[in-house]
Design a protein around this motif. Sequence first.
Motif, PDB file in Angstrom:
ATOM      1  N   PRO A 155       0.606  -1.445   0.049  1.00  0.00           N
ATOM      2  CA  PRO A 155      -0.014   0.000   0.032  1.00  0.00           C
ATOM      3  C   PRO A 155       0.952   1.450   0.114  1.00  0.00           C
ATOM      4  O   PRO A 155       2.166   1.156   0.252  1.00  0.00           O
ATOM      5  N   ASP A 156       0.069   2.569  -0.179  1.00  0.00           N
ATOM      6  CA  ASP A 156       0.708   3.544  -0.086  1.00  0.00           C
ATOM      7  C   ASP A 156       0.992   3.957   1.437  1.00  0.00           C
ATOM      8  O   ASP A 156       0.318   3.381   2.252  1.00  0.00           O
ATOM      9  N   MET A 157       1.909   4.835   1.578  1.00  0.00           N
ATOM     10  CA  MET A 157       2.277   5.083   3.063  1.00  0.00           C
ATOM     11  C   MET A 157       1.349   5.947   4.071  1.00  0.00           C
ATOM     12  O   MET A 157       0.833   5.890   5.008  1.00  0.00           O
ATOM     13  N   ASP A 158       0.289   6.438   2.984  1.00  0.00           N
ATOM     14  CA  ASP A 158      -0.999   7.230   3.732  1.00  0.00           C
ATOM     15  C   ASP A 158      -2.174   6.141   3.843  1.00  0.00           C
ATOM     16  O   ASP A 158      -3.134   6.489   4.350  1.00  0.00           O
ATOM     17  N   GLY A 159      -1.990   4.933   3.353  1.00  0.00           N
ATOM     18  CA  GLY A 159      -3.105   4.012   3.570  1.00  0.00           C
ATOM     19  C   GLY A 159      -3.247   3.418   4.723  1.00  0.00           C
ATOM     20  O   GLY A 159      -4.167   2.485   5.050  1.00  0.00           O
ATOM     21  N   PHE A 160      -1.982   3.535   5.788  1.00  0.00           N
ATOM     22  CA  PHE A 160      -2.332   2.666   7.049  1.00  0.00           C
ATOM     23  C   PHE A 160      -1.417   3.687   8.023  1.00  0.00           C
ATOM     24  O   PHE A 160      -0.654   4.574   7.807  1.00  0.00           O
ATOM     25  N   ASP A 161      -1.886   3.350   9.410  1.00  0.00           N
ATOM     26  CA  ASP A 161      -1.265   4.097  10.414  1.00  0.00           C
ATOM     27  C   ASP A 161      -0.402   3.030  11.146  1.00  0.00           C
ATOM     28  O   ASP A 161       0.766   3.732  11.512  1.00  0.00           O
ATOM     29  N   TRP A 162      -0.635   1.804  11.401  1.00  0.00           N
ATOM     30  CA  TRP A 162       0.361   0.876  11.776  1.00  0.00           C
ATOM     31  C   TRP A 162       0.790  -0.236  10.766  1.00  0.00           C
ATOM     32  O   TRP A 162       0.018  -0.547  10.060  1.00  0.00           O
ATOM     33  N   LEU A 163       1.981  -0.663  11.146  1.00  0.00           N
ATOM     34  CA  LEU A 163       2.496  -1.550  10.100  1.00  0.00           C
ATOM     35  C   LEU A 163       3.033  -2.834  11.010  1.00  0.00           C
ATOM     36  O   LEU A 163       3.687  -2.765  12.127  1.00  0.00           O
ATOM     37  N   VAL A 164       2.207  -4.093  10.765  1.00  0.00           N
ATOM     38  CA  VAL A 164       2.545  -5.145  11.496  1.00  0.00           C
ATOM     39  C   VAL A 164       3.214  -6.505  10.725  1.00  0.00           C
ATOM     40  O   VAL A 164       2.725  -6.602   9.658  1.00  0.00           O
ATOM     41  N   ILE A 165       4.270  -6.824  10.877  1.00  0.00           N
ATOM     42  CA  ILE A 165       5.125  -7.644  10.211  1.00  0.00           C
ATOM     43  C   ILE A 165       5.029  -8.826  10.878  1.00  0.00           C
ATOM     44  O   ILE A 165       5.575  -9.358  11.982  1.00  0.00           O
ATOM     45  N   MET A 166       4.641 -10.068  10.151  1.00  0.00           N
ATOM     46  CA  MET A 166       4.659 -11.357  10.638  1.00  0.00           C
ATOM     47  C   MET A 166       5.843 -12.274  10.619  1.00  0.00           C
ATOM     48  O   MET A 166       6.703 -11.739  10.101  1.00  0.00           O
ATOM     49  N   GLY A 167       5.625 -13.333  11.147  1.00  0.00           N
ATOM     50  CA  GLY A 167       6.796 -14.423  11.029  1.00  0.00           C
ATOM     51  C   GLY A 167       6.787 -15.055   9.823  1.00  0.00           C
ATOM     52  O   GLY A 167       6.155 -14.849   8.766  1.00  0.00           O
ATOM     53  N   GLY A 168       7.739 -16.165   9.660  1.00  0.00           N
ATOM     54  CA  GLY A 168       7.767 -16.896   8.530  1.00  0.00           C
ATOM     55  C   GLY A 168       9.134 -17.908   8.527  1.00  0.00           C
ATOM     56  O   GLY A 168      10.155 -17.344   9.273  1.00  0.00           O
ATOM     57  N   PRO A 169       9.145 -18.915   8.050  1.00  0.00           N
ATOM     58  CA  PRO A 169      10.219 -19.663   7.764  1.00  0.00           C
ATOM     59  C   PRO A 169      11.481 -19.445   7.394  1.00  0.00           C
ATOM     60  O   PRO A 169      12.667 -20.047   7.404  1.00  0.00           O
ATOM     61  N   MET A 170      11.155 -18.473   6.325  1.00  0.00           N
ATOM     62  CA  MET A 170      12.622 -17.889   5.518  1.00  0.00           C
ATOM     63  C   MET A 170      13.413 -17.149   6.597  1.00  0.00           C
ATOM     64  O   MET A 170      13.179 -16.783   7.637  1.00  0.00           O
ATOM     65  N   ASN A 171      14.782 -16.991   5.942  1.00  0.00           N
ATOM     66  CA  ASN A 171      15.462 -15.989   6.743  1.00  0.00           C
ATOM     67  C   ASN A 171      15.860 -14.636   6.156  1.00  0.00           C
ATOM     68  O   ASN A 171      15.406 -14.584   4.914  1.00  0.00           O
ATOM     69  N   ILE A 172      16.044 -13.393   6.608  1.00  0.00           N
ATOM     70  CA  ILE A 172      16.106 -12.288   6.224  1.00  0.00           C
ATOM     71  C   ILE A 172      17.044 -12.183   4.977  1.00  0.00           C
ATOM     72  O   ILE A 172      16.857 -11.309   4.153  1.00  0.00           O
ATOM     73  N   TYR A 173      18.133 -12.881   4.829  1.00  0.00           N
ATOM     74  CA  TYR A 173      19.297 -13.082   3.934  1.00  0.00           C
ATOM     75  C   TYR A 173      18.919 -13.846   2.892  1.00  0.00           C
ATOM     76  O   TYR A 173      19.697 -13.812   1.809  1.00  0.00           O
ATOM     77  N   GLU A 174      17.669 -14.419   2.571  1.00  0.00           N
ATOM     78  CA  GLU A 174      17.304 -15.396   1.522  1.00  0.00           C
ATOM     79  C   GLU A 174      16.701 -14.529   0.340  1.00  0.00           C
ATOM     80  O   GLU A 174      15.720 -15.147  -0.087  1.00  0.00           O
ATOM     81  N   GLU A 175      17.326 -13.400  -0.015  1.00  0.00           N
ATOM     82  CA  GLU A 175      16.624 -12.516  -1.230  1.00  0.00           C
ATOM     83  C   GLU A 175      16.670 -13.151  -2.592  1.00  0.00           C
ATOM     84  O   GLU A 175      15.649 -12.972  -3.224  1.00  0.00           O
ATOM     85  N   GLU A 176      17.620 -14.012  -2.722  1.00  0.00           N
ATOM     86  CA  GLU A 176      17.526 -14.788  -4.244  1.00  0.00           C
ATOM     87  C   GLU A 176      16.428 -15.628  -4.236  1.00  0.00           C
ATOM     88  O   GLU A 176      15.552 -15.773  -5.280  1.00  0.00           O
ATOM     89  N   LYS A 177      16.114 -16.499  -3.108  1.00  0.00           N
ATOM     90  CA  LYS A 177      15.135 -17.251  -2.926  1.00  0.00           C
ATOM     91  C   LYS A 177      13.721 -16.962  -2.895  1.00  0.00           C
ATOM     92  O   LYS A 177      12.608 -17.231  -3.402  1.00  0.00           O
ATOM     93  N   TYR A 178      13.804 -15.679  -2.189  1.00  0.00           N
ATOM     94  CA  TYR A 178      12.275 -14.697  -1.900  1.00  0.00           C
ATOM     95  C   TYR A 178      12.703 -13.144  -2.309  1.00  0.00           C
ATOM     96  O   TYR A 178      13.107 -12.460  -1.344  1.00  0.00           O
ATOM     97  N   PRO A 179      12.602 -13.042  -3.512  1.00  0.00           N
ATOM     98  CA  PRO A 179      12.884 -11.689  -4.203  1.00  0.00           C
ATOM     99  C   PRO A 179      12.268 -10.557  -3.468  1.00  0.00           C
ATOM    100  O   PRO A 179      12.623  -9.266  -3.503  1.00  0.00           O
ATOM    101  N   TRP A 180      11.019 -11.084  -2.739  1.00  0.00           N
ATOM    102  CA  TRP A 180      10.082  -9.786  -2.397  1.00  0.00           C
ATOM    103  C   TRP A 180      10.621  -9.319  -0.934  1.00  0.00           C
ATOM    104  O   TRP A 180      10.395  -8.207  -0.714  1.00  0.00           O
ATOM    105  N   LEU A 181      11.684  -9.979  -0.363  1.00  0.00           N
ATOM    106  CA  LEU A 181      12.357  -9.547   0.627  1.00  0.00           C
ATOM    107  C   LEU A 181      13.002  -8.172   0.474  1.00  0.00           C
ATOM    108  O   LEU A 181      12.748  -7.417   1.563  1.00  0.00           O
ATOM    109  N   LYS A 182      13.509  -8.310  -0.704  1.00  0.00           N
ATOM    110  CA  LYS A 182      14.242  -6.867  -0.867  1.00  0.00           C
ATOM    111  C   LYS A 182      13.211  -5.598  -0.910  1.00  0.00           C
ATOM    112  O   LYS A 182      13.627  -4.613  -0.118  1.00  0.00           O
ATOM    113  N   TYR A 183      12.179  -5.533  -1.536  1.00  0.00           N
ATOM    114  CA  TYR A 183      11.325  -4.429  -1.420  1.00  0.00           C
ATOM    115  C   TYR A 183      10.510  -4.437  -0.221  1.00  0.00           C
ATOM    116  O   TYR A 183      10.063  -3.499   0.078  1.00  0.00           O
ATOM    117  N   GLU A 184      10.362  -5.595   0.521  1.00  0.00           N
ATOM    118  CA  GLU A 184       9.637  -5.416   1.835  1.00  0.00           C
ATOM    119  C   GLU A 184      10.515  -4.626   2.680  1.00  0.00           C
ATOM    120  O   GLU A 184      10.216  -3.718   3.664  1.00  0.00           O
TER     121      GLU A 184
END
Length: 237
Positions: free
Chosen positions: A40-69
Amino acid sequence: MKIHYLQHVYFEGPADIVRWARKKGHKLTGTHLYNYEALPDMDGFDWLVIMGGPMNIYEEEKYPWLKYEKQFIKKAIESNKVVLGICLGAQLINDVLGGKVTKNLEREIGWLPVTFNSSILKSSFFKNFPKEHYVFQWHGDTFSTLPEGAVCIASSEVCSNQAFIYNKNVIGFQFHMESTRDSISLLIDNCLDEIKDGGSYVQSEDEIKSQMNLLIDANSLMENFLNGLEAYYLEGK
Protein backbone atom coordinates in the motif's frame (compact mmCIF):
# COMPACT_ATOMS: atom_id res chain seq x y z
CA MET A 1 -7.23 3.42 12.95
CA LYS A 2 -5.85 1.56 9.94
CA ILE A 3 -3.58 -1.42 10.58
CA HIS A 4 -1.77 -3.15 7.75
CA TYR A 5 0.12 -6.44 8.10
CA LEU A 6 2.75 -8.13 5.95
CA GLN A 7 2.42 -11.90 5.68
CA HIS A 8 5.22 -14.12 4.38
CA VAL A 9 3.56 -17.57 4.16
CA TYR A 10 -0.06 -18.64 4.15
CA PHE A 11 0.22 -20.33 7.55
CA GLU A 12 1.57 -17.38 9.59
CA GLY A 13 -1.09 -14.69 9.70
CA PRO A 14 -1.98 -12.09 12.35
CA ALA A 15 -3.84 -14.69 14.46
CA ASP A 16 -5.21 -13.11 17.68
CA ILE A 17 -4.36 -9.60 16.47
CA VAL A 18 -7.39 -10.01 14.17
CA ARG A 19 -9.67 -10.48 17.19
CA TRP A 20 -8.20 -7.42 18.95
CA ALA A 21 -8.51 -5.19 15.87
CA ARG A 22 -12.13 -6.20 15.31
CA LYS A 23 -12.94 -5.71 18.98
CA LYS A 24 -11.50 -2.19 18.80
CA GLY A 25 -13.19 -1.36 15.51
CA HIS A 26 -9.93 -0.83 13.62
CA LYS A 27 -9.58 -1.48 9.90
CA LEU A 28 -7.25 -4.41 9.22
CA THR A 29 -5.72 -5.04 5.79
CA GLY A 30 -2.83 -7.19 4.66
CA THR A 31 -0.30 -7.86 1.93
CA HIS A 32 0.45 -11.52 1.22
CA LEU A 33 4.00 -11.16 -0.04
CA TYR A 34 4.32 -14.81 -1.06
CA ASN A 35 1.60 -14.08 -3.64
CA TYR A 36 3.51 -11.00 -4.83
CA GLU A 37 0.68 -8.68 -3.84
CA ALA A 38 1.21 -4.94 -4.13
CA LEU A 39 2.21 -2.93 -1.06
CA PRO A 40 0.00 0.00 0.00
CA ASP A 41 0.88 3.69 -0.10
CA MET A 42 2.23 5.15 3.13
CA ASP A 43 -0.93 7.17 3.66
CA GLY A 44 -2.98 3.97 3.50
CA PHE A 45 -2.19 2.80 7.04
CA ASP A 46 -1.31 4.01 10.55
CA TRP A 47 0.31 0.85 11.92
CA LEU A 48 2.44 -1.73 10.16
CA VAL A 49 2.57 -5.24 11.62
CA ILE A 50 5.15 -7.63 10.15
CA MET A 51 4.48 -11.31 10.71
CA GLY A 52 6.79 -14.32 11.02
CA GLY A 53 7.89 -16.89 8.48
CA PRO A 54 10.25 -19.85 8.01
CA MET A 55 12.61 -18.00 5.64
CA ASN A 56 15.66 -16.00 6.70
CA ILE A 57 16.07 -12.26 6.15
CA TYR A 58 19.12 -12.85 3.93
CA GLU A 59 17.40 -15.25 1.46
CA GLU A 60 16.61 -12.56 -1.10
CA GLU A 61 17.51 -14.73 -4.09
CA LYS A 62 15.03 -17.39 -3.03
CA TYR A 63 12.41 -14.85 -1.91
CA PRO A 64 12.94 -11.75 -4.09
CA TRP A 65 10.09 -9.85 -2.43
CA LEU A 66 12.25 -9.58 0.71
CA LYS A 67 14.24 -6.81 -0.94
CA TYR A 68 11.32 -4.49 -1.57
CA GLU A 69 9.72 -5.48 1.75
CA LYS A 70 12.80 -4.19 3.56
CA GLN A 71 12.63 -0.93 1.61
CA PHE A 72 8.96 -0.61 2.53
CA ILE A 73 9.64 -1.24 6.25
CA LYS A 74 12.43 1.34 6.25
CA LYS A 75 10.15 3.91 4.64
CA ALA A 76 7.40 3.17 7.20
CA ILE A 77 9.84 3.76 10.06
CA GLU A 78 11.12 6.97 8.45
CA SER A 79 7.48 8.06 8.06
CA ASN A 80 7.06 7.67 11.84
CA LYS A 81 4.50 4.89 11.57
CA VAL A 82 3.90 2.54 14.46
CA VAL A 83 5.78 -0.58 13.37
CA LEU A 84 5.50 -3.94 15.14
CA GLY A 85 7.51 -6.98 14.10
CA ILE A 86 7.01 -10.55 15.29
CA CYS A 87 9.74 -13.20 14.89
CA LEU A 88 10.92 -12.81 11.27
CA GLY A 89 9.19 -9.42 11.28
CA ALA A 90 11.32 -8.27 14.21
CA GLN A 91 14.45 -9.55 12.48
CA LEU A 92 13.56 -7.58 9.35
CA ILE A 93 13.11 -4.38 11.37
CA ASN A 94 16.42 -4.96 13.11
CA ASP A 95 18.14 -5.48 9.77
CA VAL A 96 16.82 -2.32 8.10
CA LEU A 97 17.83 -0.27 11.15
CA GLY A 98 21.42 -1.51 10.90
CA GLY A 99 21.45 -4.38 13.40
CA LYS A 100 22.66 -7.91 12.72
CA VAL A 101 20.60 -11.08 12.33
CA THR A 102 22.45 -14.38 12.74
CA LYS A 103 21.88 -17.97 13.83
CA ASN A 104 20.96 -18.18 17.48
CA LEU A 105 22.99 -20.35 19.87
CA GLU A 106 20.09 -22.82 19.95
CA ARG A 107 16.79 -23.14 18.16
CA GLU A 108 13.90 -22.30 20.47
CA ILE A 109 10.65 -24.07 19.64
CA GLY A 110 7.81 -24.46 22.10
CA TRP A 111 6.71 -22.87 25.35
CA LEU A 112 9.80 -21.33 26.90
CA PRO A 113 10.40 -18.59 29.48
CA VAL A 114 11.51 -15.06 28.71
CA THR A 115 12.55 -12.44 31.24
CA PHE A 116 11.50 -8.82 30.78
CA ASN A 117 13.87 -6.05 31.85
CA SER A 118 12.71 -4.42 35.08
CA SER A 119 12.92 -0.91 33.60
CA ILE A 120 10.58 -1.70 30.71
CA LEU A 121 7.89 -3.03 33.05
CA LYS A 122 7.35 0.58 34.15
CA SER A 123 6.30 1.50 30.60
CA SER A 124 2.60 1.87 29.83
CA PHE A 125 3.11 -0.64 26.99
CA PHE A 126 4.04 -3.40 29.41
CA LYS A 127 2.01 -2.69 32.52
CA ASN A 128 0.74 -5.86 34.21
CA PHE A 129 3.50 -7.89 32.52
CA PRO A 130 5.27 -10.34 34.85
CA LYS A 131 9.03 -10.29 35.24
CA GLU A 132 9.19 -13.76 33.67
CA HIS A 133 6.64 -15.44 31.46
CA TYR A 134 6.29 -18.54 29.28
CA VAL A 135 5.75 -17.59 25.66
CA PHE A 136 5.54 -19.51 22.40
CA GLN A 137 8.78 -19.58 20.42
CA TRP A 138 9.69 -20.84 16.97
CA HIS A 139 12.99 -19.50 15.68
CA GLY A 140 16.54 -20.44 14.70
CA ASP A 141 17.85 -16.97 13.85
CA THR A 142 17.74 -13.91 16.07
CA PHE A 143 18.72 -10.24 16.13
CA SER A 144 22.15 -10.85 17.67
CA THR A 145 23.20 -7.18 17.55
CA LEU A 146 20.70 -4.38 17.98
CA PRO A 147 20.92 -1.16 15.95
CA GLU A 148 22.04 2.08 17.52
CA GLY A 149 19.20 3.57 19.53
CA ALA A 150 17.34 0.28 20.07
CA VAL A 151 16.91 -1.03 23.62
CA CYS A 152 16.67 -4.70 24.54
CA ILE A 153 13.56 -5.30 26.65
CA ALA A 154 13.55 -9.09 27.10
CA SER A 155 15.90 -12.08 27.03
CA SER A 156 15.96 -15.83 27.57
CA GLU A 157 18.53 -18.37 28.68
CA VAL A 158 19.95 -18.92 25.19
CA CYS A 159 18.79 -15.76 23.38
CA SER A 160 19.99 -12.47 24.84
CA ASN A 161 17.79 -10.30 22.60
CA GLN A 162 14.20 -11.50 22.72
CA ALA A 163 12.56 -8.13 22.18
CA PHE A 164 13.53 -4.53 21.53
CA ILE A 165 12.04 -1.06 21.27
CA TYR A 166 13.25 1.77 19.05
CA ASN A 167 12.07 5.38 19.27
CA LYS A 168 9.05 4.15 21.27
CA ASN A 169 6.96 3.50 18.13
CA VAL A 170 8.98 0.59 16.68
CA ILE A 171 8.88 -2.71 18.57
CA GLY A 172 10.14 -6.20 17.78
CA PHE A 173 9.26 -9.48 19.51
CA GLN A 174 11.19 -12.68 18.79
CA PHE A 175 8.38 -14.67 20.42
CA HIS A 176 4.68 -15.09 19.67
CA MET A 177 2.07 -13.65 22.04
CA GLU A 178 -0.40 -13.41 19.15
CA SER A 179 -0.58 -17.16 18.52
CA THR A 180 -3.81 -19.14 18.65
CA ARG A 181 -4.48 -22.88 18.72
CA ASP A 182 -5.08 -22.79 14.97
CA SER A 183 -1.94 -20.80 14.16
CA ILE A 184 0.25 -23.12 16.24
CA SER A 185 -1.32 -26.19 14.63
CA LEU A 186 -0.58 -24.71 11.19
CA LEU A 187 3.05 -24.10 12.18
CA ILE A 188 3.41 -27.69 13.35
CA ASP A 189 1.78 -29.03 10.18
CA ASN A 190 4.04 -27.00 7.90
CA CYS A 191 7.32 -27.00 9.82
CA LEU A 192 7.27 -30.40 11.48
CA ASP A 193 10.78 -31.21 10.22
CA GLU A 194 12.19 -28.50 12.51
CA ILE A 195 10.72 -30.27 15.52
CA LYS A 196 11.90 -33.72 14.42
CA ASP A 197 15.48 -32.46 14.25
CA GLY A 198 15.27 -31.93 18.00
CA GLY A 199 17.46 -29.80 20.24
CA SER A 200 17.88 -28.85 23.88
CA TYR A 201 15.27 -26.10 23.57
CA VAL A 202 12.98 -27.79 21.06
CA GLN A 203 9.77 -29.34 22.37
CA SER A 204 7.94 -32.21 20.74
CA GLU A 205 4.58 -31.83 19.05
CA ASP A 206 2.89 -33.45 22.07
CA GLU A 207 4.68 -31.15 24.52
CA ILE A 208 3.62 -28.07 22.56
CA LYS A 209 -0.01 -29.16 22.25
CA SER A 210 -0.24 -30.16 25.92
CA GLN A 211 0.54 -26.58 27.00
CA MET A 212 -1.99 -24.75 24.84
CA ASN A 213 -3.61 -23.42 28.02
CA LEU A 214 -0.70 -20.96 28.18
CA LEU A 215 -2.30 -19.14 25.24
CA ILE A 216 -4.82 -17.52 27.58
CA ASP A 217 -2.16 -15.53 29.44
CA ALA A 218 -0.08 -14.90 26.29
CA ASN A 219 -3.05 -13.43 24.42
CA SER A 220 -3.98 -11.36 27.47
CA LEU A 221 -0.48 -9.89 27.60
CA MET A 222 -0.60 -9.16 23.86
CA GLU A 223 -3.92 -7.39 24.29
CA ASN A 224 -2.50 -5.32 27.18
CA PHE A 225 0.48 -4.39 25.02
CA LEU A 226 -1.66 -3.46 22.01
CA ASN A 227 -3.96 -1.38 24.21
CA GLY A 228 -0.94 0.53 25.55
CA LEU A 229 0.45 1.03 22.05
CA GLU A 230 -2.95 2.21 20.85
CA ALA A 231 -3.20 4.75 23.69
CA TYR A 232 0.30 6.05 22.90
CA TYR A 233 -0.59 6.42 19.23
CA LEU A 234 -3.91 8.18 19.86
CA GLU A 235 -2.35 10.58 22.36
CA GLY A 236 0.09 11.68 19.68
CA LYS A 237 -2.63 12.41 17.11
